[in-house]
Each structure stands twice: as C-alpha cells, then as structure tokens.
Motif scaffolding. Structure first.
Motif, mmCIF file in Angstrom:
data_model
loop_
_atom_site.group_PDB
_atom_site.id
_atom_site.type_symbol
_atom_site.label_atom_id
_atom_site.label_comp_id
_atom_site.label_asym_id
_atom_site.label_seq_id
_atom_site.Cartn_x
_atom_site.Cartn_y
_atom_site.Cartn_z
ATOM 1 N N GLU A 80 -45.953 14.023 -51.492
ATOM 2 C CA GLU A 80 -44.551 14.201 -51.441
ATOM 3 C C GLU A 80 -44.148 13.024 -52.668
ATOM 4 O O GLU A 80 -42.607 13.649 -53.615
ATOM 5 C CB GLU A 80 -44.115 14.329 -50.134
ATOM 6 N N GLU A 96 -45.660 11.475 -54.999
ATOM 7 C CA GLU A 96 -45.978 12.084 -56.127
ATOM 8 C C GLU A 96 -45.353 13.155 -57.087
ATOM 9 O O GLU A 96 -45.511 13.328 -57.867
ATOM 10 C CB GLU A 96 -47.844 11.631 -56.418
ATOM 11 N N GLU A 97 -45.177 14.090 -55.589
ATOM 12 C CA GLU A 97 -45.306 16.102 -56.065
ATOM 13 C C GLU A 97 -43.496 15.432 -56.282
ATOM 14 O O GLU A 97 -43.700 16.402 -57.848
ATOM 15 C CB GLU A 97 -45.308 16.008 -55.433
ATOM 16 N N GLU A 98 -42.874 15.031 -56.318
ATOM 17 C CA GLU A 98 -41.294 15.000 -56.773
ATOM 18 C C GLU A 98 -41.348 14.418 -57.914
ATOM 19 O O GLU A 98 -40.494 15.463 -58.848
ATOM 20 C CB GLU A 98 -40.717 14.120 -55.546
ATOM 21 N N ASN A 126 -43.841 14.740 -60.331
ATOM 22 C CA ASN A 126 -44.069 15.737 -61.085
ATOM 23 C C ASN A 126 -43.325 16.769 -61.157
ATOM 24 O O ASN A 126 -43.276 17.079 -62.099
ATOM 25 C CB ASN A 126 -45.714 16.455 -59.586
ATOM 26 N N TYR A 127 -42.715 17.862 -59.580
ATOM 27 C CA TYR A 127 -42.186 18.623 -60.175
ATOM 28 C C TYR A 127 -40.756 18.285 -61.453
ATOM 29 O O TYR A 127 -40.028 19.130 -62.010
ATOM 30 C CB TYR A 127 -41.362 19.010 -59.054
ATOM 31 N N ASN A 165 -42.414 23.378 -54.474
ATOM 32 C CA ASN A 165 -41.892 22.712 -54.231
ATOM 33 C C ASN A 165 -42.597 21.486 -53.836
ATOM 34 O O ASN A 165 -43.444 21.360 -53.388
ATOM 35 C CB ASN A 165 -40.171 22.115 -53.551
ATOM 36 N N TRP A 166 -41.794 20.058 -53.990
ATOM 37 C CA TRP A 166 -42.761 18.786 -53.275
ATOM 38 C C TRP A 166 -42.797 18.735 -52.323
ATOM 39 O O TRP A 166 -43.871 17.997 -51.489
ATOM 40 C CB TRP A 166 -42.589 17.673 -54.204
ATOM 41 N N LYS A 220 -44.306 19.190 -48.473
ATOM 42 C CA LYS A 220 -45.329 19.694 -47.735
ATOM 43 C C LYS A 220 -45.641 19.770 -46.526
ATOM 44 O O LYS A 220 -46.463 18.593 -45.886
ATOM 45 C CB LYS A 220 -46.666 19.205 -48.602
ATOM 46 N N PRO A 222 -53.496 17.813 -55.554
ATOM 47 C CA PRO A 222 -52.380 17.283 -56.207
ATOM 48 C C PRO A 222 -52.352 15.570 -57.077
ATOM 49 O O PRO A 222 -52.593 14.689 -57.010
ATOM 50 C CB PRO A 222 -52.281 15.957 -54.444
ATOM 51 N N CYS A 242 -52.190 11.635 -56.937
ATOM 52 C CA CYS A 242 -52.488 10.742 -55.730
ATOM 53 C C CYS A 242 -53.418 10.263 -56.094
ATOM 54 O O CYS A 242 -54.041 9.965 -54.554
ATOM 55 C CB CYS A 242 -52.380 11.941 -54.623
#
Length: 291
Positions: free
Chosen positions: A156, A158-160, A162-163, A181-182, A184, A242, A245
């Motif tokens: 989460e 890294e995904e935030e 990313n987004y 979204n980020w 998960k 991911p 990540c």
C-alpha cells in the motif's frame, strides 16, 4: 565534371556516416552482450528492475558453471490417452466454460483453505515447461497474519505513490472504471498470499552459477497454469504485480538476491458478497487466425 574538392567533401561525409553507424552498432552489440564479457545471450529475459540489481554488481564476475544435468538425461517411453474426437470436443468445451468463469476477484473470504490444496496447485504450476528444464521459480505461500499485514503495508505504501505519481493520469483513469486504488484489504483477509519469484540464475553444487534460460517466460507460463489450477478447485485470486515492491518483499521473506518478484496472488474462496465487473471477452475471430 565535378571538382576534386566537391568529391573530397562528399567522400568525407560518407566516411563520417559509415563510422557513426559502426560506432552505434558496436555500442548496441556491447549493450546486448553478456554482462560477463561473453557473447550475446538471446535467452536472457529483461529482468524486472530491482534496487538489488546495483547491490549485486559485485557478483557480476562470479564463476558460472555448466548444467549439473550434463549428458545424464535418460529418455523413457511416453504415451497419452487418445480420446475419441467427439469426447475431445466435449472436454475442451467444458474446460473452456470453466475457465471462462474465471475472474479477478478482490473480495475474498477469510475462510481457511486446506493446505494440501495449496500444495497441489503449486505442484501443478511446477509442471510448466522451462528453458533447459531449469525450473526457475520459487512459490512462497504466506498464511501468517503478521507477515500478511506487513506485506500489505509495503504494497500500500508503494501503491499510493504509484497512483499519485508514477503511473500517470491516463493509467489511473483507465483503472477508475474498475474501482481500484492503493488500498488492498484482501492482502490481510485472504487465507493465503502466494508470491511467485523468478530465479534469474541458479546455484550448482560447487557454488557456481547456473544459467536460467528464458526465466521470466518460463515462470510466466507456470503462473498461467497456477491460475487454471486455482480455478479448477473453486478458488479465486487477482493477479497483482506490485510496482516497486519487489526488493522490500524479497527482503521481508528472506529470499536470495537471484530471485525477483514476478506476481503476488491473494488466494481463497470468493466472499459471499463478492462482485466483479461485467466484462466481455474478445470473440474468437479476434484472437484466432487460421492460415
């Protein structure tokens, strides 16, 4: 008749262009060459970028060895039950209908899944073909709640980024229809997280490195078989890659430097209130060409 200076200038231009071409070609050849200074290795897939790449530079010139299989491969008779054509058609149709029900499911039940089932689906994935039978895959099945939560935190975080920054407006816009979204939650909820690592090289008994030919392609085929095996037993997942990540997850799971994360699969039964987008697949004539 042309003046000599004109011919000289034209010749000089041609020579400059030729030299430029040769220099550029040499650079490309060097770039494509084996990092150990040997000939090009067309079987080497483009590695997933990983911060650990820089740290592993010191091992570039480690000694590489030949396959430990050598010429000791024996051949045995092989046969497969041949079905009547009518049965083949029925069987292929039933398998298609089963796989056509496969969906990416983000709403997963916490209900326990028998460990033996996980063993069997991974064993099935391990039947995939691989370059020179190197079997360059590692499957890590995580059920420990604490480790699952730590995986979620890494993903989460890294995904935030990313987004918000890396993916770009068009990518985020294309995903908006799927309401992703980020966040998960399924990484905590799913009874198992299966992380699939590709082994960029292997290690022989004498500690020399063993080349893993087409490692990313081989592992990708194994992942496809794993998805089919999960569908076959009534389990669901969502294919997760991911971004950025890999190094942190590899470190968390104490995997060696030669392993790079390819895919993360949350695995379980679908939640009772699970929903999926009502998507249609391309018609056969769009994906099959008969010549």
């Amino acid at each position: 008749m042309l003046d000599i200076p004109v011919l000289t200038a034209a010749l000089a231009l041609v020579l400059c262009l030729a030299m430029g071409f040769l220099v550029a070609r040499g650079h490309l050849t060097k770039t494509a060459a084996d990092r150990r200074g040997g000939p090009t290795r067309p079987w080497v897939d483009q590695d997933l970028q990983d911060d650990s790449e820089a740290a592993s530079k010191e091992h570039e010139y480690d000694e590489w060895g030949d396959s430990d299989m050598g010429e000791n491969v024996t051949f045995v008779p092989y046969s497969l039950e041949r079905l009547p054509e009518e049965q083949m058609v029925r069987t292929s149709q039933r398998f298609y209908e089963s796989m056509n029900r496969r969906r990416s499911v983000r709403f997963i039940s916490p209900e326990p899944v028998p460990w033996e089932v996980i063993e069997n689906v991974v064993r099935t994935a391990g039947t995939a073909p691989s370059g020179a039978h190197t079997e360059p895959w590692t499957f890590v099945a995580v059920s420990d709640p604490d480790i699952k939560h730590r995986i979620r935190l890494i993903v989460e975080e890294e995904e935030e980024v990313n987004y918000r920054q890396r993916m770009g407006a068009k990518w985020v816009e294309d995903l908006a229809a799927f309401r992703t979204n980020w966040i998960k939650e399924y990484l905590d909820v799913a009874p198992y997280l299966i992380l699939i690592f590709k082994q960029t090289y292997g290690t022989l008994a004498d500690n020399k490195k063993r080349t893993h030919y087409y490692n990313e392609i081989s592992v990708s085929i194994a992942c496809g078989i794993l998805l089919a095996a999960l569908q076959n037993v009534g389990l669901v997942t969502v294919t997760s890659t991911p971004l950025n990540c890999g190094p942190k997850l590899r470190k968390l799971l104490e995997r060696p430097a030669n392993e790079k994360l390819l895919l993360l699969l949350p695995v379980g039964y679908p939640a009772k209130d699970a929903t999926v987008p009502d998507l249609k697949r391309k018609p056969l004539h769009d994906i099959l060409l008969r010549i």
